[in-house]
Design an enzyme around this catalytic site. Structure first.
Site, PDB file in Angstrom:
ATOM      1  N   HIS A 185      35.825  33.662  42.115  1.00 49.23           N
ATOM      2  CA  HIS A 185      35.645  32.330  42.705  1.00 49.23           C
ATOM      3  C   HIS A 185      35.647  32.795  44.049  1.00 49.23           C
ATOM      4  O   HIS A 185      35.850  33.663  44.703  1.00 49.23           O
ATOM      5  CB  HIS A 185      36.999  31.387  42.458  1.00 49.23           C
TER       6      HIS A 185
ATOM      7  N   GLU B  26      36.573  31.949  48.351  1.00 46.34           N
ATOM      8  CA  GLU B  26      37.762  31.852  49.097  1.00 46.34           C
ATOM      9  C   GLU B  26      38.404  30.625  48.832  1.00 46.34           C
ATOM     10  O   GLU B  26      38.000  29.642  48.820  1.00 46.34           O
ATOM     11  CB  GLU B  26      37.359  32.339  50.568  1.00 46.34           C
TER      12      GLU B  26
ATOM     13  N   GLY C 284      47.984  33.955  42.267  1.00 44.71           N
ATOM     14  CA  GLY C 284      48.104  33.890  41.128  1.00 44.71           C
ATOM     15  C   GLY C 284      47.806  32.802  40.409  1.00 44.71           C
ATOM     16  O   GLY C 284      46.514  32.445  40.431  1.00 44.71           O
TER      17      GLY C 284
ATOM     18  N   ARG D 137      40.031  26.327  41.466  1.00 50.68           N
ATOM     19  CA  ARG D 137      38.795  27.110  42.454  1.00 50.68           C
ATOM     20  C   ARG D 137      37.858  27.860  41.593  1.00 50.68           C
ATOM     21  O   ARG D 137      36.644  28.179  42.176  1.00 50.68           O
ATOM     22  CB  ARG D 137      39.936  28.333  43.131  1.00 50.68           C
TER      23      ARG D 137
ATOM     24  N   GLU E  81      44.037  33.853  36.618  1.00 48.21           N
ATOM     25  CA  GLU E  81      44.317  35.190  37.542  1.00 48.21           C
ATOM     26  C   GLU E  81      45.618  35.524  37.009  1.00 48.21           C
ATOM     27  O   GLU E  81      46.376  34.918  36.265  1.00 48.21           O
ATOM     28  CB  GLU E  81      44.523  34.678  38.847  1.00 48.21           C
TER      29      GLU E  81
ATOM     30  N   ARG F  51      48.899  47.052  42.707  1.00 50.07           N
ATOM     31  CA  ARG F  51      47.866  47.780  42.227  1.00 50.07           C
ATOM     32  C   ARG F  51      48.150  48.975  41.061  1.00 50.07           C
ATOM     33  O   ARG F  51      47.230  49.463  40.708  1.00 50.07           O
ATOM     34  CB  ARG F  51      47.222  48.799  43.406  1.00 50.07           C
TER      35      ARG F  51
ATOM     36  N   HIS G 151      38.596  35.152  37.849  1.00 47.76           N
ATOM     37  CA  HIS G 151      39.295  35.798  39.268  1.00 47.76           C
ATOM     38  C   HIS G 151      39.238  37.439  39.280  1.00 47.76           C
ATOM     39  O   HIS G 151      38.973  37.799  38.213  1.00 47.76           O
ATOM     40  CB  HIS G 151      40.776  35.172  39.006  1.00 47.76           C
TER      41      HIS G 151
ATOM     42  N   ASN H 181      41.606  39.659  38.808  1.00 46.34           N
ATOM     43  CA  ASN H 181      42.321  40.583  37.862  1.00 46.34           C
ATOM     44  C   ASN H 181      41.732  40.288  36.402  1.00 46.34           C
ATOM     45  O   ASN H 181      41.432  41.079  35.624  1.00 46.34           O
ATOM     46  CB  ASN H 181      43.572  40.362  37.872  1.00 46.34           C
TER      47      ASN H 181
END
Length: 344
Positions: free
Chosen positions: A99, A101, A112, A148, A202, A230, A272, A274
């Site tokens: 998506h 910004e 999230g 989004r 996400e 990470r 998203h 992730n």
């Protein structure tokens, strides 16, 4: 405010139509997504330790038509047999778009699964993504359940030369399914179904959601926050790890999306960072160490070609007149040529 920006963007796009009049050189050196730190100098949207074929270094220029007329059911999908062709094994395109910004990206907050819309910049990124994929066929769209991602898919498709209208399907209940039924066969031909799925959301950041990222690092320590963000299998407090996100996203992809691609359907997924990293991990057979180094930029489409039972990574189309991606698939080239012929 975001709703107003979204509506204004749609009105502006409908009056202007997709931009197809400029010739554009294929630039294999465009850095669209941050590469792996240890990878070779590889471009095309994102990097991994896997090398790309030499075909991805080709360049070319194509002049596209400037006409704005609509193309509806006169253009076939590359999965359909083109006149004169012998029947071939199914081939299809898969487009992945993170998506644009969001309002919390702009504020540097952990987002999230909190449902926040795009910023003006995010709207512009979605529009640019649409221009990049304006000649690539799309038969069905999948998005997360978050606005989004849905805004990004809708805005991107306003730029597609086929001019089909994305329609969100509602299967939450029989009542909603009945109420949203389309009864015109002609209208159905001019539409693209959009399926929303929470499994493509996400990853859930738990107690970090809504917190400022820098303030959180100051409070818990840079190293701890970096570990939460990470690492592959360490979740933030009461949240999801990337591994947990991958379990749901990849399972949904394998069960619901992959079979359609295998049957020849061309699919767009707007989701998203992730959830898409998880799917890319599956498509490219990345290790857990490789995937945590994979960065995806907002609003940059990534193209895969499914051919002979394999997903072939083709990076990101540069623009509506860019030639490179079409060299990898005769079917995509034929689809684009048919679009050009109809718009002349």
């Amino acid at each position: 405010m975001a709703s107003l920006v979204f509506q204004q963007a749609i009105c502006k796009l409908q009056s202007a139509g997709p931009s197809c009049s400029l010739s554009c050189h294929y630039d294999s050196g465009s850095v669209l997504v941050k590469p792996f730190p240890t990878a070779n100098n590889v471009h095309f949207g994102f990097s991994s330790t896997n090398s790309l074929s030499t075909m991805q270094k080709r360049s070319g220029v194509i002049q596209a038509s400037t006409s704005q007329m609509s193309v509806v059911d006169t253009v076939f999908s590359p999965s359909d047999n083109i006149a004169g062709d012998k029947p071939k094994k199914n081939e299809a395109a898969l487009i992945l778009i993170r998506h644009g910004e969001s309002m919390w990206n702009e504020k540097n907050l952990f987002t999230g699964c909190v449902d926040v819309p795009l910023t003006k910049k995010g709207v512009e990124e979605a529009i640019e993504a649409g221009k990049r994929i304006s000649n690539i066929p799309v038969d069905k769209i999948y998005t997360s359940s978050l606005i989004r991602a849905q805004m990004t898919a809708m805005l991107a498709m306003t730029q597609h030369r086929r001019r089909k209208v994305p329609i969100i399907t509602h299967n939450e209940s029989e009542q909603l399914k009945l109420w949203s039924e389309v009864y015109s066969e002609e209208t159905k031909k001019q539409s693209i179904p959009v399926v929303t799925a929470w499994q493509l959301n996400e990853r859930m950041y738990g107690e970090l959601q809504g917190l400022d990222k820098q303030e959180t690092a100051n409070r818990y320590g840079q190293e701890k926050v970096h570990e939460w963000r990470r690492s592959y299998d360490i979740p933030p407090p009461n949240g999801e790890s990337l591994e947990m996100c991958a379990e749901r996203a990849v399972a949904y992809f394998k069960e619901n999306i992959e079979p359609q691609i295998q049957s020849g359907k061309n699919i767009l997924i707007a989701a998203h960072g992730n959830s898409l990293r998880s799917i890319i991990m599956y498509l490219d057979a990345l290790t857990s160490q490789e995937v945590i180094s994979l960065e995806l930029s907002t609003g940059i489409p990534l193209l895969y070609i499914f051919k002979e039972g394999k997903f072939l990574r083709r990076g990101s189309p540069v623009g509506p007149t860019e030639a490179g991606v079409y060299a990898y698939s005769r079917r995509l080239a034929a689809y684009r040529q048919k679009l050009d012929d109809m718009l002349q």
